[in-house]
Each structure stands twice: as C-alpha cells, then as structure tokens.
Design a protein around this motif. Structure first.
Motif, PDB file in Angstrom:
ATOM      1  N   ARG A  27       0.870  -1.189   0.000  1.00 22.61           N
ATOM      2  CA  ARG A  27       0.000   0.000   0.000  1.00 22.61           C
ATOM      3  C   ARG A  27       0.897   1.226   0.000  1.00 22.61           C
ATOM      4  NH1 ARG A  27      -3.667  -3.008  -0.770  1.00 22.61           N
ATOM      5  NH2 ARG A  27      -5.753  -3.011   0.148  1.00 22.61           N
ATOM      6  N   SER A  28       0.416   2.296  -0.626  1.00 23.88           N
ATOM      7  CA  SER A  28       1.169   3.541  -0.603  1.00 23.88           C
ATOM      8  C   SER A  28       0.391   4.676   0.052  1.00 23.88           C
ATOM      9  CB  SER A  28       1.559   3.940  -2.028  1.00 23.88           C
ATOM     10  OG  SER A  28       0.399   4.118  -2.820  1.00 23.88           O
ATOM     11  N   ASN A  74       8.281   4.731   0.786  1.00 19.69           N
ATOM     12  CA  ASN A  74       7.219   3.993   1.475  1.00 19.69           C
ATOM     13  C   ASN A  74       7.674   3.535   2.853  1.00 19.69           C
ATOM     14  OD1 ASN A  74       4.527   3.362   1.386  1.00 19.69           O
ATOM     15  ND2 ASN A  74       4.785   1.410   0.323  1.00 19.69           N
ATOM     16  N   THR A  75       8.260   4.482   3.579  1.00 18.72           N
ATOM     17  CA  THR A  75       8.855   4.183   4.878  1.00 18.72           C
ATOM     18  C   THR A  75       8.434   5.245   5.886  1.00 18.72           C
ATOM     19  OG1 THR A  75      10.747   3.118   3.836  1.00 18.72           O
ATOM     20  CG2 THR A  75      11.024   3.830   6.125  1.00 18.72           C
ATOM     21  N   VAL A  76       8.192   4.784   7.095  1.00 20.46           N
ATOM     22  CA  VAL A  76       7.833   5.657   8.212  1.00 20.46           C
ATOM     23  C   VAL A  76       8.951   5.586   9.243  1.00 20.46           C
ATOM     24  CG1 VAL A  76       6.093   6.148   9.973  1.00 20.46           C
ATOM     25  CG2 VAL A  76       5.406   5.179   7.768  1.00 20.46           C
ATOM     26  N   TYR A  77       9.259   6.722   9.846  1.00 17.99           N
ATOM     27  CA  TYR A  77      10.370   6.775  10.796  1.00 17.99           C
ATOM     28  C   TYR A  77       9.886   7.262  12.159  1.00 17.99           C
ATOM     29  CZ  TYR A  77      13.015   6.730   6.434  1.00 17.99           C
ATOM     30  OH  TYR A  77      13.514   6.399   5.208  1.00 17.99           O
ATOM     31  N   LEU A  78      10.643   6.897  13.173  1.00 17.79           N
ATOM     32  CA  LEU A  78      10.460   7.457  14.498  1.00 17.79           C
ATOM     33  C   LEU A  78      11.840   7.832  15.028  1.00 17.79           C
ATOM     34  CD1 LEU A  78       8.377   8.117  16.740  1.00 17.79           C
ATOM     35  CD2 LEU A  78       9.025   5.948  17.809  1.00 17.79           C
ATOM     36  N   GLN A  79      12.121   9.134  15.042  1.00 15.95           N
ATOM     37  CA  GLN A  79      13.366   9.638  15.610  1.00 15.95           C
ATOM     38  C   GLN A  79      13.174   9.801  17.105  1.00 15.95           C
ATOM     39  OE1 GLN A  79      16.437  10.333  14.138  1.00 15.95           O
ATOM     40  NE2 GLN A  79      17.110  10.680  16.243  1.00 15.95           N
ATOM     41  N   MET A  80      14.022   9.152  17.874  1.00 22.65           N
ATOM     42  CA  MET A  80      13.895   9.191  19.334  1.00 22.65           C
ATOM     43  C   MET A  80      15.149   9.800  19.931  1.00 22.65           C
ATOM     44  SD  MET A  80      12.003   5.575  20.145  1.00 22.65           S
ATOM     45  CE  MET A  80      13.420   4.574  19.783  1.00 22.65           C
ATOM     46  N   ASN A  81      14.990  10.918  20.620  1.00 29.19           N
ATOM     47  CA  ASN A  81      16.104  11.619  21.244  1.00 29.19           C
ATOM     48  C   ASN A  81      15.954  11.591  22.762  1.00 29.19           C
ATOM     49  OD1 ASN A  81      17.068  12.317  18.656  1.00 29.19           O
ATOM     50  ND2 ASN A  81      15.816  14.161  18.625  1.00 29.19           N
ATOM     51  N   TYR A  82      17.073  11.812  23.446  1.00 24.33           N
ATOM     52  CA  TYR A  82      17.074  11.864  24.909  1.00 24.33           C
ATOM     53  C   TYR A  82      16.352  10.658  25.511  1.00 24.33           C
ATOM     54  CZ  TYR A  82      18.246  16.651  23.667  1.00 24.33           C
ATOM     55  OH  TYR A  82      18.826  17.758  23.112  1.00 24.33           O
ATOM     56  N   LEU A  83      16.735   9.497  25.047  1.00 25.57           N
ATOM     57  CA  LEU A  83      16.098   8.281  25.527  1.00 25.57           C
ATOM     58  C   LEU A  83      16.382   8.068  27.010  1.00 25.57           C
ATOM     59  CD1 LEU A  83      16.828   6.079  22.434  1.00 25.57           C
ATOM     60  CD2 LEU A  83      14.543   6.545  23.347  1.00 25.57           C
ATOM     61  N   VAL A  95      -0.284   0.558  10.280  1.00 27.58           N
ATOM     62  CA  VAL A  95      -0.852   1.396   9.232  1.00 27.58           C
ATOM     63  C   VAL A  95      -2.350   1.164   9.159  1.00 27.58           C
ATOM     64  CG1 VAL A  95       1.273   1.412   7.885  1.00 27.58           C
ATOM     65  CG2 VAL A  95      -0.490  -0.245   7.323  1.00 27.58           C
ATOM     66  N   GLY A  96      -3.059   2.246   8.860  1.00 27.30           N
ATOM     67  CA  GLY A  96      -4.507   2.189   8.746  1.00 27.30           C
ATOM     68  C   GLY A  96      -4.951   2.725   7.399  1.00 27.30           C
ATOM     69  N   LEU A  97      -5.922   2.065   6.818  1.00 29.39           N
ATOM     70  CA  LEU A  97      -6.356   2.384   5.459  1.00 29.39           C
ATOM     71  C   LEU A  97      -7.688   3.112   5.408  1.00 29.39           C
ATOM     72  CD1 LEU A  97      -5.523  -1.085   3.861  1.00 29.39           C
ATOM     73  CD2 LEU A  97      -3.995   0.849   4.258  1.00 29.39           C
ATOM     74  N   GLY A  98      -8.281   3.359   6.562  1.00 26.50           N
ATOM     75  CA  GLY A  98      -9.684   3.746   6.562  1.00 26.50           C
ATOM     76  C   GLY A  98     -10.033   5.205   6.443  1.00 26.50           C
ATOM     77  N   GLY A  99      -9.076   6.139   6.517  1.00 25.22           N
ATOM     78  CA  GLY A  99      -9.458   7.540   6.567  1.00 25.22           C
ATOM     79  C   GLY A  99      -8.917   8.371   5.422  1.00 25.22           C
TER      80      GLY A  99
END
Length: 124
Positions: A27-28, A74-83, A95-99
């Motif tokens: 899916r895109s 087609n990539t999602v990221y999560l940058q996490m700082n000050y862990l 991922v959700g396709l409904g909205g």
C-alpha cells in the motif's frame, strides 16, 4: 497484501538517540503510527502521521520523539532523542487504510496492519 517490517532498535544508554524505520509494502496511501509495549504493560500509543503529513503525539513523546514519512521510499520513521530507561519497550509500526489525508488516530483499533516489532532497550 500489506506487510510492515520495523528496524533500528537496539541497546543504547540513557541520553542517546535512535531512529526506527518501518518499511511498508503493498500500500502507498495510509495513516501510520508507532505504538510501544513495555514489560508487563499494555500496548500504548506513541505517535501517528496522516497522509497529509500532520502528526500527533502522546504526552511522553512530545518534544523528544518525531514521526515522519518518506512516501517515495514507502517508509515511516520514528526519531527518538534523549532516551531514558522508561522508553525500553518493543516498538510496533501500524498502518490504517480507513481515513482521508487528515486521519491519524491514536487508537490501536484504527490500524489494520502491524509489523512484528523492534526491541529498544535503554540502560541507565
């Protein structure tokens, strides 16, 4: 068929940064999210992003974590700082396709597909 694969987790020290990636195939057009599950606790919302690029975060994520997406990859990221050690958890991409393009819910029930998760461990 939609498939998601997370990567980028690992063992880090408090104060360090990590960037998680979620590669999506099949899916895109979708809203995407990151949830996490800490030991002995229920899965909890971290961040979400709509197709428009608009985002929402949990209170614990605001100011430290940033969700983004690269539609060309087609990539999602999560940058996490000050862990910190409280961030230790398995992180899941959904991922959700409904909205529409401005749909980016914080409820796990709204997401249709999930990756297997990636472990993040933060030592003190």
């Amino acid at each position: 068929q939609v498939q998601l694969v997370e990567s980028g987790g690992g063992l880090v020290q408090a104060g360090d940064s990590l960037r998680l990636s979620c590669s999506v195939s099949g899916r895109s057009k979708y809203a995407a999210s990151w949830f996490r599950q800490r030991m002995w606790k229920e899965r909890e919302f971290v961040a979400a992003i709509g197709m428009s690029g608009r985002t929402t975060y949990s209170d614990s994520a605001k100011g430290r974590l940033t969700i983004s997406r690269d539609n060309a990859k087609n990539t999602v990221y999560l940058q996490m700082n000050y862990l910190n050690p409280e961030d230790t958890a398995v992180y899941y991409c959904g991922v959700g396709l409904g909205g529409d393009s401005n749909w980016y819910p914080s409820s796990s029930a709204s997401y249709d597909y999930w990756g297997p998760g990636t472990q993040v461990t933060v030592s003190s």
